[in-house]
Motif scaffolding. Structure first.
Motif, PDB file in Angstrom:
ATOM      1  N   SER A   1     -38.102  -0.480  66.802  1.00  0.00           N
ATOM      2  CA  SER A   1     -38.662  -1.106  65.590  1.00  0.00           C
ATOM      3  C   SER A   1     -39.298  -2.460  65.920  1.00  0.00           C
ATOM      4  N   ALA A   2     -38.664  -3.253  66.793  1.00  0.00           N
ATOM      5  CA  ALA A   2     -39.245  -4.543  67.186  1.00  0.00           C
ATOM      6  C   ALA A   2     -40.525  -4.340  68.006  1.00  0.00           C
ATOM      7  N   TRP A   3     -40.510  -3.331  68.866  1.00  0.00           N
ATOM      8  CA  TRP A   3     -41.691  -3.051  69.695  1.00  0.00           C
ATOM      9  C   TRP A   3     -42.887  -2.656  68.830  1.00  0.00           C
ATOM     10  N   LEU A   4     -42.666  -1.855  67.816  1.00  0.00           N
ATOM     11  CA  LEU A   4     -43.754  -1.453  66.920  1.00  0.00           C
ATOM     12  C   LEU A   4     -44.302  -2.669  66.167  1.00  0.00           C
ATOM     13  N   LEU A   5     -43.429  -3.573  65.791  1.00  0.00           N
ATOM     14  CA  LEU A   5     -43.882  -4.776  65.097  1.00  0.00           C
ATOM     15  C   LEU A   5     -44.826  -5.590  65.979  1.00  0.00           C
ATOM     16  N   TYR A   6     -44.460  -5.814  67.220  1.00  0.00           N
ATOM     17  CA  TYR A   6     -45.315  -6.591  68.108  1.00  0.00           C
ATOM     18  C   TYR A   6     -46.620  -5.857  68.437  1.00  0.00           C
ATOM     19  N   LEU A   7     -46.568  -4.544  68.492  1.00  0.00           N
ATOM     20  CA  LEU A   7     -47.815  -3.795  68.678  1.00  0.00           C
ATOM     21  C   LEU A   7     -48.771  -4.076  67.532  1.00  0.00           C
ATOM     22  N   TYR A   8     -48.226  -4.079  66.331  1.00  0.00           N
ATOM     23  CA  TYR A   8     -49.067  -4.298  65.160  1.00  0.00           C
ATOM     24  C   TYR A   8     -49.607  -5.731  65.108  1.00  0.00           C
ATOM     25  N   ARG A   9     -48.762  -6.691  65.446  1.00  0.00           N
ATOM     26  CA  ARG A   9     -49.149  -8.087  65.298  1.00  0.00           C
ATOM     27  C   ARG A   9     -50.054  -8.577  66.428  1.00  0.00           C
ATOM     28  N   ASP A  10     -49.799  -8.094  67.645  1.00  0.00           N
ATOM     29  CA  ASP A  10     -50.461  -8.741  68.782  1.00  0.00           C
ATOM     30  C   ASP A  10     -51.306  -7.809  69.648  1.00  0.00           C
ATOM     31  N   VAL A  11     -51.044  -6.509  69.631  1.00  0.00           N
ATOM     32  CA  VAL A  11     -51.835  -5.589  70.468  1.00  0.00           C
ATOM     33  C   VAL A  11     -52.974  -4.988  69.676  1.00  0.00           C
ATOM     34  N   TRP A  12     -52.679  -4.538  68.430  1.00  0.00           N
ATOM     35  CA  TRP A  12     -53.733  -3.943  67.607  1.00  0.00           C
ATOM     36  C   TRP A  12     -54.947  -4.861  67.428  1.00  0.00           C
ATOM     37  N   PRO A  13     -54.787  -6.150  67.151  1.00  0.00           N
ATOM     38  CA  PRO A  13     -55.985  -7.002  66.999  1.00  0.00           C
ATOM     39  C   PRO A  13     -56.901  -6.990  68.220  1.00  0.00           C
ATOM     40  N   LEU A  14     -56.358  -6.773  69.406  1.00  0.00           N
ATOM     41  CA  LEU A  14     -57.205  -6.735  70.601  1.00  0.00           C
ATOM     42  C   LEU A  14     -58.149  -5.541  70.598  1.00  0.00           C
ATOM     43  N   CYS A  15     -57.841  -4.524  69.802  1.00  0.00           N
ATOM     44  CA  CYS A  15     -58.673  -3.316  69.746  1.00  0.00           C
ATOM     45  C   CYS A  15     -59.795  -3.439  68.732  1.00  0.00           C
ATOM     46  N   THR A  16     -59.875  -4.569  68.025  1.00  0.00           N
ATOM     47  CA  THR A  16     -60.866  -4.729  66.968  1.00  0.00           C
ATOM     48  C   THR A  16     -61.872  -5.808  67.340  1.00  0.00           C
ATOM     49  N   PHE A  17     -62.987  -5.812  66.567  1.00  0.00           N
ATOM     50  CA  PHE A  17     -64.008  -6.845  66.763  1.00  0.00           C
ATOM     51  C   PHE A  17     -63.682  -8.122  66.011  1.00  0.00           C
TER      52      PHE A  17
ATOM     53  N   ARG B   1     -70.612   7.708  64.706  1.00  0.00           N
ATOM     54  CA  ARG B   1     -70.960   6.717  63.688  1.00  0.00           C
ATOM     55  C   ARG B   1     -71.375   5.404  64.339  1.00  0.00           C
ATOM     56  N   TYR B   2     -70.701   5.039  65.409  1.00  0.00           N
ATOM     57  CA  TYR B   2     -71.057   3.814  66.134  1.00  0.00           C
ATOM     58  C   TYR B   2     -72.479   3.925  66.698  1.00  0.00           C
ATOM     59  N   ILE B   3     -72.828   5.096  67.224  1.00  0.00           N
ATOM     60  CA  ILE B   3     -74.169   5.298  67.774  1.00  0.00           C
ATOM     61  C   ILE B   3     -75.203   5.299  66.659  1.00  0.00           C
ATOM     62  N   GLU B   4     -74.884   5.948  65.539  1.00  0.00           N
ATOM     63  CA  GLU B   4     -75.829   6.022  64.420  1.00  0.00           C
ATOM     64  C   GLU B   4     -76.141   4.637  63.855  1.00  0.00           C
ATOM     65  N   THR B   5     -75.122   3.795  63.725  1.00  0.00           N
ATOM     66  CA  THR B   5     -75.297   2.483  63.100  1.00  0.00           C
ATOM     67  C   THR B   5     -75.581   1.381  64.110  1.00  0.00           C
ATOM     68  N   GLY B   6     -75.535   1.724  65.412  1.00  0.00           N
ATOM     69  CA  GLY B   6     -75.733   0.702  66.430  1.00  0.00           C
ATOM     70  C   GLY B   6     -74.593  -0.293  66.481  1.00  0.00           C
ATOM     71  N   GLY B   7     -73.433   0.062  65.971  1.00  0.00           N
ATOM     72  CA  GLY B   7     -72.268  -0.814  65.984  1.00  0.00           C
ATOM     73  C   GLY B   7     -72.185  -1.735  64.806  1.00  0.00           C
ATOM     74  N   GLU B   8     -73.137  -1.648  63.881  1.00  0.00           N
ATOM     75  CA  GLU B   8     -73.143  -2.551  62.728  1.00  0.00           C
ATOM     76  C   GLU B   8     -71.976  -2.232  61.802  1.00  0.00           C
ATOM     77  N   GLY B   9     -71.174  -3.254  61.498  1.00  0.00           N
ATOM     78  CA  GLY B   9     -70.057  -3.099  60.582  1.00  0.00           C
ATOM     79  C   GLY B   9     -68.835  -2.420  61.198  1.00  0.00           C
ATOM     80  N   ALA B  10     -68.856  -2.172  62.486  1.00  0.00           N
ATOM     81  CA  ALA B  10     -67.729  -1.481  63.115  1.00  0.00           C
ATOM     82  C   ALA B  10     -66.538  -2.418  63.229  1.00  0.00           C
ATOM     83  N   LEU B  11     -65.355  -1.913  62.980  1.00  0.00           N
ATOM     84  CA  LEU B  11     -64.133  -2.696  63.108  1.00  0.00           C
ATOM     85  C   LEU B  11     -63.482  -2.480  64.469  1.00  0.00           C
ATOM     86  N   VAL B  12     -63.382  -1.219  64.881  1.00  0.00           N
ATOM     87  CA  VAL B  12     -62.663  -0.872  66.093  1.00  0.00           C
ATOM     88  C   VAL B  12     -63.645  -0.711  67.243  1.00  0.00           C
ATOM     89  N   LYS B  13     -63.272  -1.196  68.393  1.00  0.00           N
ATOM     90  CA  LYS B  13     -64.120  -1.119  69.571  1.00  0.00           C
ATOM     91  C   LYS B  13     -64.230   0.335  70.063  1.00  0.00           C
TER      92      LYS B  13
END
Length: 1595
Positions: A166-182, A333-345
């Motif tokens: 449960s603690a590991w999942l919390l840290y994944l959400y708080r600190d690892v997931w943001p690294l996967c986003t723009f 979708r990323y290719i169609e939009t050229g990455g515009e508005g994309a959240l996840v890398k």
């Protein structure tokens, strides 16, 4: 393969920063605190419960340490060993460090800042303090895991894992997931390097260690732990998920030439038959607990938790299956939009493309791991359950009432023989199934009650018992058992094999509905309401597969019946194979078997064509849905199809299509399994049981034995029948023949002495023994009725037709008893076996073979007698033990054995025809009349006073005895045998197991026979054209949709210009053409497989029927039966299906890979590398899988052989109380088979997970290249390429699996091919056809005839030269082993011969064997009859009329044994069961003699043909033969009874394979030193024999 729109799912991920979802953030942040609190509460409850609990269930001490071990070593061993202890220690250190770091983080905590994500949660000031408390609690748990005892260490480990996770999942959400986003950043970045150390330590404690730490093994029975534990019981979770526990097997298989079954991992305690029986019988055994259907009991009771786990895996797999399609959709979708508005890398979605197949394969393979484990365990349970239930059953050996049946079959082992005009009722006790209490003592010997008490059934009037005419056809199929033993064989072979496919019901009930519902939900979000018309079309067309499934089920039922009929024919043919060969029936029997096969294949062809139709229908439904949905979306809703929408929705539609098509694969096996389970259920619940078990099942009140009957042996006021439904009265001449034994007053045998039971053939002598043993149905005739047989001191039984095991002579005599050398040697001496053992190189270590094929009838009888004498049983029931013995041997048995010290004081009940020889040792005589009643009983004088005929005969014999001097014992001069150290006496050769891959010769045998008359080139050309066309059109549909999307992309501003009707029409046309070519291709394949199956079966039957007798002697029938059942079933079904799918997927892979190369040529190199790695996986896998499959096939035959041997000797097993020993033998054989099966299935999982991971790597790599590479493609092209790549990489797995499956199933083809190359007798040629006139006489001339049984074996006949004139009657005598039977076989060229034999002037070696043997008739000592009517046995090919058949029966002496008004008389319409088991041995010999007379051969050979017939009937037969046979018929008679041959024209005396005397009886008796003179002088009938020889008295 998977690709669809995921905006609905991604909305959750992309909206996590909204204030409205603050509850989600708060809940996730507090989850470790909540988990720790719940854990603490639960753990406290466990502590409180344990403190008040009296019992302490401590874990098993896995490592038993010596007394000198230190306390620390003992503690480590208690926790599971040093490896597990090291993991626990590392985890403790990590949690302590985490606690320290958490304390530091608390001091570094800062106040929240406005507007920063995740919001106001930190204002609670509990986040860091809470985590510090959680880690502190985790450290305490870790301390307990290291220093606590085994019980609390295991409990704390589980709690620690959940809290850390449960603690590991919390840290994944708080600190690892943001690294996967723009847009997001880690929330705890202010901690600097501390946060990443905590994440790493948490990953270690919450994920790495729980996944990689070995599991501690706890034995099921701590009192009897296994000596060796397989890796599957101790491997880590990760090892189980990746199935790396198979690595040692795969490595070893690639290091040795052939992997033997002993090299495989040991069987887990959970998989052993004993454990499974204890676990399941309370739900499955109809005598334990309430009645349940076996299928439902297996699912909802025995394996309920396993099925629940499998359902959970399927639900997870449904969600995981969307990972790959989500990745494709987001990338497009990323290719169609050229990455515009994309959240996840984008690289995140590429990882999803990797994780999708990998995680999906983990879940899929774990589901299959459980499914195959259940399948193997269920196989063991059901095999043992049927075995145990067969030990209780009453086998009613009735035959088919049809006049047209010719050779129905029984089993690979004949049913036990039940003489005296009764249907067979041999059965065995099932001590382990009697009560649940006894189940705990599986391996102990059966404990019999002191007295066998038979209970009186409830009173029934005659009207209550349904007649045959009143039964429905369905009831008749259940109640009659003309094919019961054959059905048992099918139940444990073909029917068991279908259960694996039946486990797909989980897919049908869980996986398919979940996938369809979720797919429809996403389609609705993507395509709007246009999906509803598609769903409506799907609903309207859905009855079509249901109707097809109904047709398939009825066809499957019909196929099972046709397969039963064929298997029964094959098994009975193998049981009477010697008769078939010696009578020259091979060609006609082969035609009958092939006709049965043709009937079966007609149904097989219909079933497979229905499968084609079902497949087309199931694929047509989703594709029709696609057309309707897209048409509505574009033409009515006026929406445009974008690439992301097209490929995403098509991926979902493909899921729908796969599941509809999957039902085509799922439903037929489920139907087959349902049919098989119904058949098993019918056997368990409808089979008639012995009274002992039927009363328990039907709650019949027990009968109380009168006090004066205690300790006595006998019957009072009772009648006995062989069928609980019979009333003993039938219409005269009816097809069914019932026999009733009547004991109207009382019959009690004398204890501690020898009791004789005498009477003419068919009077019920054997039935009396069966009644005592409880084998017959008991009907009380009064209130004091009883049956008493004390069993406390043990009972031994000698069957009339001796029953021996396929073991050594010593093992047959010991029969599980401890070896006592002095007692054993005494038994050998008293039973006259010492000179016989001297004839065998290996002495008593000689294997007797199936049915005792290496022994003569007399040797089998004496070995069975020795078994009874060696046992310590107080009561011996001996059924006609002297019938198969010559005069001096019988006299030896009476003088040495019956008068010997080993039988002194024991009660012997002896059934015999040899009254003169046995009467001196008898103290009590029972005489039975022909109607099954007691004619007389008491002392010998009382019995003789009641039977004047017997008195006269005995007086005459006594006068001879008074004049006769005792002859010196011949045995003292005979050679002796060392019963200890001898060469190997192994007879049965070890089954040949092929090595390496399936040979091309085996494959080509199948493939080339598919073409038939069409020819190989036209057939394979047409097949290839239709296959390639179907694959091309099946790939073009996606390409057309891509064109359609591209058209919209090129006309973004003018979508109306896109011709929707054009693309819909083009798409529909391609689908229709694809179906047409697919149906044509598959139908062509099916017709070819049916032709190949027909031809291969013909070749197999021809080869087996044409084999030599020596090969048949050395080959257990169970091996042949396995070829004709299990292997033929594979060739009919799984092998051609797997081969077709290999070809089909190979072409699909080529198409998909070609499409990828066209779009991205550079990716041809990675594609080839991936394919090469996949092929290497397949190669190393097959190196292990093929030998295991072969060993598995080989291990199946001993299970069937043991099963058949037990069925053949049910009465003996029950009498000796040997059920527990036979049950343990069954356990051992099933466990050996299970050991190979489990490893075989586990290897499939091993290759599956690796292939899927490889597929994911290939898809992710292509996606990275298309997104980040220099080549830029539009979304449609990229989507098409990714779809083809995912399909290609996924098909690598399926290609490897199906290729392996085809090669594994091809083992059946290989095994059959082995039997096409066995040792053969010379084939018929035109030059060998006999002249039309031949034979005109029975003249026989032999010149320098020598013979041997094998090419490198010694001669058993030496240069015999003699001449017999036509019509001459010649007797052949000689001691055991002198070559009498060998001479008869040599005349028929059944063994290897040298020299010349002229039959009516024609050299027999120049004739075809069929011509020779069809013109010579031999009647063996153990006659073999077929199931059917008596008419069909006398005239199996309908070549004679009834008048001729009745004349033959009269000549054979049948009518002298019965009167016209006898209601139980035998007629031409009398039903004969398989092997003639509803007739006595004497009656069977009469039938065989009549059959021989019908053939009207000029040369008739009787080989001990009347040994089991009483003297009076033998007299009648001999007189009849003199008068009824044609004058030019030559008669050769081999006999131990000198009376039978003493009036012959000449007598041939053989000794050691040489003729020592050959002249008229009168001349031979003049030689005082002659062997015949010696035999006559030794006989009690000396004066009578001299008179017969001189012609003054005729026999």
């Amino acid at each position: 393969m998977d690709n669809h729109q995921t905006q609905f799912i991604l909305g959750i991920l992309s909206q996590t920063s909204r204030p409205s979802l603050a509850w989600w953030v708060n809940a996730l942040t507090l989850s470790p605190i909540c988990a720790a609190g719940c854990s603490l509460l639960f753990l406290s409850g466990q502590v409180i419960y344990a403190s008040f609990s009296a019992a302490r269930n401590a874990r098993y001490d896995a490592g038993v340490e010596p007394q000198s071990a230190s306390k620390f070593d003992k503690h480590v061993a208690e926790l599971g060993g040093s490896t597990i202890f090291a993991f626990k220690t590392v985890r403790l250190i990590a949690t302590l460090v985490l606690t320290t770091l958490s304390a530091l983080s608390t001091s570094f905590a800062t106040k929240p800042w406005e507007g920063k994500w995740p919001g106001p949660i930190l204002e609670l000031d509990v986040f860091y303090d809470g985590l510090f408390a959680v880690f502190t609690y985790a450290s305490i748990l870790a301390l307990i895991t290291v220093f606590g005892n085994a019980k609390w260490s295991g409990t704390s480990t589980t709690h620690l894992t959940l809290v850390s996770l449960s603690a590991w999942l919390l840290y994944l959400y708080r600190d690892v997931w943001p690294l996967c986003t723009f847009t997001l950043s880690p929330l705890d970045s202010s901690e600097g390097w501390l946060i990443w150390i905590k994440v790493a330590l948490l990953s270690l404690t919450a994920v790495a260690i729980p996944l990689t730490s070995p599991r501690q093994y706890t034995p099921i029975d701590p009192e009897d732990p296994p000596t060796e534990v397989p890796l599957t019981d101790t491997a880590s979770v990760l090892s189980m998920a990746l199935h790396s526990y198979c690595d040692p097997v795969v490595y070893k298989a690639n290091q040795v030439e052939h992997l033997k079954i002993e090299d495989l991992p040991v069987l887990s305690e959970k998989d052993k038959t004993k454990t499974l029986v204890n676990r399941s019988y309370k739900y499955l055994d109809p005598l334990q607990g309430k009645k349940r259907h076996i299928g439902l009991a297996l699912i909802f009771w025995v394996f309920r938790w396993e099925h629940a786990e499998m359902a959970l895996m399927l639900v997870f797999r449904v969600f995981v299956s969307f990972l790959g399609p989500i990745g494709i959709n987001r990338l497009l979708r990323y290719i169609e939009t050229g990455g515009e508005g994309a959240l996840v890398k984008p690289w995140v979605w590429m990882i999803w493309l990797l994780l999708g197949p990998a995680l999906g394969s983990v879940l899929h393979d774990w589901f299959n791991y459980r499914a195959t484990r259940i399948h193997v365990q269920a196989q063991g349970i059901i095999t043992q359950l049927i075995f145990d239930h067969a030990l209780r059953m009453r086998v009613k050996s009735e035959a088919s009432k049809s006049e047209t049946s010719t050779l129905p079959s029984r089993s690979h082992t004949p049913a036990p023989d039940t003489p005296d005009g009764a249907s067979i009722v041999e059965s065995g006790d099932d001590a382990a199934a009697n009560t649940e209490e006894s189940q705990d003592n599986e391996d102990s010997a059966s404990v019999a009650t002191s007295i066998t008490k038979v209970q009186a059934p409830k009173n029934k009037s005659a009207a209550d018992i349904p007649t045959t005419q009143q039964r429905t056809e369905e009831e008749d199929d259940k109640k009659t058992s003309k094919d019961l033993v054959g059905r048992l064989n099918n139940l444990v072979t073909s029917d068991l094999a279908t259960l694996q496919g039946g486990q797909a019901f989980m897919l049908l009930l869980v996986w398919v509905p979940c996938q369809l519902v979720l797919s429809m939900v996403i389609l609705r979000r993507m395509l709007g309401w246009s999906v509803y018309p598609g769903i409506a079309v799907m609903a309207l067309m859905s009855p079509l597969p249901g109707y097809t499934a109904k047709l398939m089920r009825s066809t499957q039922v019909l196929k099972s019946k046709k397969s039963d009929a064929r298997v029964q024919n094959v098994t009975e043919t193998m049981n009477v194979i010697c008769m078939v060969k010696l009578f020259g029936y091979e060609a006609k029997i082969g035609d009958q078997l092939n006709a049965k096969r043709q009937d079966e294949l007609k149904v097989v062809r219909k079933l497979k064509l229905l499968q084609v139709f079902n497949s087309v229908a199931n694929n047509l439904i989703p594709l029709s849905t696609i057309v309707i949905t897209y048409g509505t979306y574009t033409m009515i809703m006026k929406q445009t199809l974008e690439a992301s929408t097209v490929f995403a929705s098509m991926a979902i539609f493909e899921i729908v299509q796969e599941h509809f098509a999957g039902m085509f694969y799922i439903i037929p096996p489920i139907i087959s399994a349902k049919v098989s389970l119904d058949r098993m259920n019918d056997f368990l619940n409808e089979t008639e049981l012995l009274d002992e078990f039927a009363s328990r099942k039907g709650s019949v009140p027990g009968a109380v034995i009168a006090p004066q009957a205690e300790g006595t042996i006998g019957i009072r006021a009772a009648t006995f029948t062989w069928n609980a439904e019979e009333d003993g009265v039938v219409t005269p001449g009816s097809g069914r023949r019932n026999f009733t034994l009547h004991i109207e007053d009382e019959l009690f045998f004398k204890r501690g002495c020898i009791n004789l039971v005498i009477g003419q053939t068919g009077s019920g002598k054997t039935s009396l023994l069966m009644a005592l043993l409880g084998e017959m149905h008991y009907k009380p005739s009064g209130p004091n009725s009883l049956v008493s047989l004390p069993r406390s001191g043990g009972v031994a039984y000698h069957a009339q037709e001796s029953w021996v095991l396929n073991e050594t002579i010593r093992d047959n005599i010991l029969f599980g008893s401890p070896y006592d050398e002095e007692r054993y040697n005494t038994v050998i001496e008293q039973c006259g076996l010492r000179p016989d053992l001297a004839l065998f190189d290996a002495g008593d270590s000689t294997e007797v073979g199936e049915k005792g094929l290496t022994l003569s009838g007399g040797q089998k009888a004496r070995i069975t007698l020795a078994r009874a004498v060696y046992s310590h049983a107080e009561i011996l029931l001996l059924d006609d033990v002297l019938a198969a013995l010559d005069v001096h041997t019988a006299k030896w048995i009476v003088d040495k054995c019956f008068r010997g010290d080993l039988l002194r004081g024991r009660t012997v009940i002896l059934v015999t025809h040899n009254i003169a020889l046995t009467s001196p040792v008898a103290d009590f005589v029972v005489s039975l009349s022909s109607d099954g009643r007691i004619a007389s009983q008491g002392s010998l004088s009382n019995a003789l006073a009641m039977d004047k005929k017997l008195q006269s005969e005995l007086n005459k014999e006594r006068q001879i005895l008074e004049k006769e001097e005792q002859v010196a014992e011949q045995h003292k001069d005979l050679p002796t045998a060392d019963v200890n150290a001898k060469p190997s006496g192994k007879l049965i050769v070890e089954e040949e197991v092929a090595i390496g891959h399936i040979g091309w010769s085996a494959m080509s045998l199948y493939l080339f026979n598919m073409a038939g008359k069409m020819g190989s080139i036209p057939f394979w050309t047409l097949f290839s054209i239709t296959l390639v066309a179907s694959k091309i059109f099946s790939q073009l549909d996606m390409w057309v949709l891509g064109l359609w999307a591209t058209a919209y992309e090129n006309n973004r501003d003018r979508p109306a210009e896109v011709s929707v009707s054009y693309y819909l029409t083009l798409y529909s046309l391609i689908i229709i053409l694809s179906f047409i070519f697919y149906a044509s291709c598959y139908s062509l394949w099916i017709l070819g497989t049916v032709r190949a199956s027909k031809r291969i079966h013909q070749l197999l039957i021809k080869s087996v029927l044409g084999s030599t007798l020596r090969w048949l002697d050395r080959t257990p029938i169970s091996r042949v039966i396995t070829r004709c059942t299990q292997d033929i079933a594979s060739i009919d079904g799984s092998f051609p299906s797997a081969t077709y799918y290999v070809i089909d997927i190979a072409f699909q892979m080529i198409m998909k890979f070609g499409a990828v190369i066209i779009i991205s040529p550079i990716f041809s190199i990675p594609g080839l590398i991936v394919f090469a790695i996949g092929a290497w996986f397949g190669h190393v896998y097959m190196r292990a899988q093929l030998p295991i499959k072969r060993e598995s096939s080989t291990a199946k035959a001993p299970v069937l052989g043991h099963f058949g041997a037990a069925i053949a000797g049910l009465v003996s097993i029950r009498a000796y109380g040997a059920q527990a020993a036979f049950r343990k033998g069954s356990y051992d054989r099933i466990d050996r088979y299970t050991r190979a099966q489990i490893t075989q299935w586990n290897l499939n999982r091993w290759v599956g997970i690796r292939s899927s991971t490889l597929a994911g790597i290939f898809s992710a790599g292509l996606a990275a290249y298309l997104v980040y590479g220099p080549q830029r493609n539009n979304a449609s092209t990229t989507g098409f390429a990714l779809t083809m790549a995912v399909g290609f990489s996924t098909m690598i797995l399926w290609f490897v699996r199906l290729l392996n499956m085809a090669e594994v199933e091809g083992n059946s083809m290989e095994r059959i091919q082995q039997y096409l190359k066995i040792e053969q007798e010379p084939e018929s040629t035109d030059a060998g056809v006999a002249p039309a006139y031949w034979p005109a006489s029975g003249a026989l001339q032999v010149e320098e005839l020598s013979a041997r049984y094998s090419p490198d074996g010694p001669n058993i006949l030496h240069n015999l030269t003699f001449e017999i004139k036509s019509g001459e009657r010649v007797g052949i005598v000689g001691r055991t082993g002198s070559g009498k039977s060998s001479l008869t076989l040599a005349l028929l060229r059944a063994i290897i011969t040298e020299g010349k034999v002229y039959y009516d002037g024609v050299l027999t070696s120049s004739l075809n064997l069929s011509d020779l043997r069809s013109n010579i008739t031999i009647i063996p000592q153990a006659p073999e009859l077929l199931s059917g009517t008596l008419r069909q046995n006398l005239d199996p090919f309908s070549e004679h009329d009834d008048a001729e058949l009745n004349d033959a029966l009269r000549a054979a002496g049948l009518f002298s044994l019965q009167s016209e008004d006898d209601e139980n008389r035998i007629t031409l319409d009398t039903a004969i069961s398989g092997g003639g088991s509803n007739l006595s041995v004497g009656q069977r010999q009469i039938m065989a003699l009549a059959r021989a007379i019908v053939r009207r051969s000029k040369l008739l050979i009787l080989d001990e043909a009347t040994s089991a017939i009483d003297y009076e009937t033998d007299n009648i037969i001999q007189r009849s033969l003199r008068s009824k046979l044609d004058k030019d018929t030559t008669l050769l008679t081999v006999a131990h009874r000198l009376q039978t041959i003493m009036d012959s024209d000449r007598i041939m005396v053989l000794d050691a394979g040489r003729i020592v005397e050959f002249d008229s009886p009168s001349e031979l008796l003049k030689n005082e030193k002659g062997l015949l003179r010696h035999l006559v002088d030794e006989s009690n009938d000396k004066e009578k024999l001299y008179a017969m020889a001189s012609g003054s008295e005729r026999y």
